[in-house]
Design a protein around this motif. Structure first.
Motif, short mmCIF file in Angstrom:
data_model
loop_
_atom_site.label_atom_id
_atom_site.label_comp_id
_atom_site.label_asym_id
_atom_site.label_seq_id
_atom_site.Cartn_x
_atom_site.Cartn_y
_atom_site.Cartn_z
N UNK A 168 20.94 67.32 86.79
CA UNK A 168 22.24 67.18 86.12
C UNK A 168 22.96 65.97 86.69
N UNK A 169 23.38 65.05 85.81
CA UNK A 169 24.07 63.83 86.25
C UNK A 169 25.58 64.07 86.31
N UNK A 170 26.25 63.49 87.30
CA UNK A 170 27.72 63.63 87.35
C UNK A 170 28.37 62.78 86.26
N UNK A 171 29.50 63.25 85.76
CA UNK A 171 30.23 62.45 84.76
C UNK A 171 30.84 61.23 85.44
N UNK A 172 30.61 60.03 84.89
CA UNK A 172 31.17 58.81 85.51
C UNK A 172 32.68 58.75 85.34
N UNK A 173 33.32 57.96 86.16
CA UNK A 173 34.77 57.72 86.07
C UNK A 173 35.00 56.22 85.95
N UNK A 174 34.74 55.71 84.75
CA UNK A 174 34.82 54.27 84.48
C UNK A 174 36.19 53.95 83.91
N UNK A 175 36.78 52.83 84.34
CA UNK A 175 38.05 52.34 83.81
C UNK A 175 37.84 50.95 83.24
N UNK A 176 38.27 50.73 82.01
CA UNK A 176 38.16 49.43 81.35
C UNK A 176 39.51 49.07 80.73
N UNK A 177 39.89 47.82 80.86
CA UNK A 177 41.17 47.35 80.33
C UNK A 177 41.19 47.52 78.81
N UNK A 178 42.27 48.09 78.31
CA UNK A 178 42.42 48.28 76.87
C UNK A 178 41.79 49.57 76.36
N UNK A 179 41.15 50.35 77.27
CA UNK A 179 40.52 51.61 76.87
C UNK A 179 41.10 52.75 77.70
N UNK A 180 41.08 53.94 77.11
CA UNK A 180 41.56 55.14 77.80
C UNK A 180 40.56 56.25 77.56
N UNK A 181 40.45 57.14 78.55
CA UNK A 181 39.53 58.27 78.42
C UNK A 181 39.97 59.16 77.27
#
Length: 362
Positions: A252-265
């Motif tokens: 089972x892979x952990x959910x990533x916590x990626x942040x990108x400018x102009x995008x929101x989870x």
């Protein structure tokens, strides 16, 4: 008039709390609505003339006022004794090309319009000729000359009577308040004694309950430690995943916590509103924005929600791709805040996904 207002103020001062209690209703409980105007906002606003008919309460494009004629500024308002605004006083000198003069305009002739930016405008349908022919507004006499000496004398006599009655009522009220204060002080003293006794009793009960709760908490901690150890052992084990006709074990892979400018989870509710067309065919990226695969199919669980996602990994031009099934909880969905673009991330590499069991289809 000035003398009458002064004596009236004296009456209000002498009557004290009795007068205030009788007249306090309606003070401080009136709230302004979003569509209301403050008089300070209304006075000084510009009024525009539109040759074309406009609908009241219509929403206009930004800068729509540039197509209208600015005919003047509101200098005052007319309010009835019932509090209704019946008209405004408009200074129109600049629009007519002459010295400013005031004319009255009925409120039912003024339309309130709002543009896309939320700015409000006052608009009428008129012409320069009609404004030139409108009579100039003359302010009425509102000074002390409007009241003669006899009326003022009669008013002073009435004030004297009211003042004497107010003094009597004030003295009676003071005596009543003093008696009630003594009674309340005695009641407060008795209540304090009762509270002290009840507080001591409650303290004893709380102490006993605290000891009991401490024992229960200790037992619960011991049970929790055992359950946690068991859960950790289970988490360390491989996750069971159905890849098709058979059940296999995969990591089972952990959910990533990626942040990108102009995008929101994307929130859970937002994801549930997305269709299969919004997600299927989308690229899946690793933490460093490298493409690791492409979403092929969304698998829906018995609860009607997305349960697993099939990702095509490897290959070239659609050839040699390997389908791998992962749970939806292993993916992070980012949505462009100003558009419909969606980016999907997984905490893995292409090589690591290719090492997962191949999905054979349900």
């Amino acid at each position: 008039m000035k003398r009458f207002l002064s004596t009236t103020a004296i009456v209000l001062t002498m009557t004290g709390a009795a007068f205030a209690d009788a007249h306090s209703e309606g003070f401080g409980n009136v709230a302004i609505e979003q569509t209301d105007f403050l008089a300070s906002d209304l006075i000084g606003m510009r009024i525009y003339n539109s040759e074309a008919e406009v609908e009241a309460d219509a929403t206009l494009a930004a800068d729509a006022e540039k197509e209208w004629d600015d005919i003047g500024e509101i200098n005052d308002i007319i309010v009835t004794q019932d509090g209704d605004v019946t008209a405004v006083i408009l200074g129109i000198g600049g629009f007519l090309g002459m010295g400013e003069r005031d004319v009255s305009i009925s409120m039912d002739k003024i339309k309130i319009l709002t543009d896309e930016d939320g700015d409000r405008f006052l608009v009428v349908n008129t012409s320069k000729e009609m404004l030139e022919q409108a009579p100039e507004f003359e302010r009425p006499m509102m000074d002390g000359e409007a009241m003669n000496n006899e009326a003022m004398t009669e008013t002073d006599d009435n004030v004297t009577v009211v003042t004497e009655n107010a003094e009597t009522e004030t003295e009676e009220m003071a005596n009543e308040v003093e008696a009630e204060t003594e009674e309340m002080a005695q009641d407060a003293e008795n209540a304090a004694e009762n509270v002290e006794a009840e507080t001591e009793e409650m303290a004893n009960e709380v102490e006993a309950e605290s000891e009991e709760m401490a024992e229960e908490a200790e037992t619960m901690m011991e049970n929790a430690e055992a359950e946690t150890e068991e859960a950790v052992n289970e988490a360390d084990a491989n996750t069971t995943v159905i890849t098709g006709d058979e059940t296999v074990e995969r990591e089972m892979l952990p959910r990533p916590e990626v942040e990108r400018e102009g995008y929101a989870a994307a929130e859970a509710g937002m994801i549930e509103q997305m269709s299969a067309d919004d997600l299927e065919g989308s690229y899946v990226y690793g933490a460093n924005d490298e493409t690791v695969g492409e979403i092929d199919t969304l698998l829906i669980g018995d609860n009607g929600k997305i349960d697993r996602v099939v990702i095509n990994v490897g290959g070239f031009l659609g050839l040699g791709e390997k389908p791998v099934a992962v749970t939806f909880d292993e993916l992070q969905v980012l949505k462009n805040v100003e558009g419909d673009d969606v980016r999907i991330y997984i905490d893995s590499t292409e090589e690591r996904l290719e090492s997962q069991p191949e999905y054979q289809g349900d």
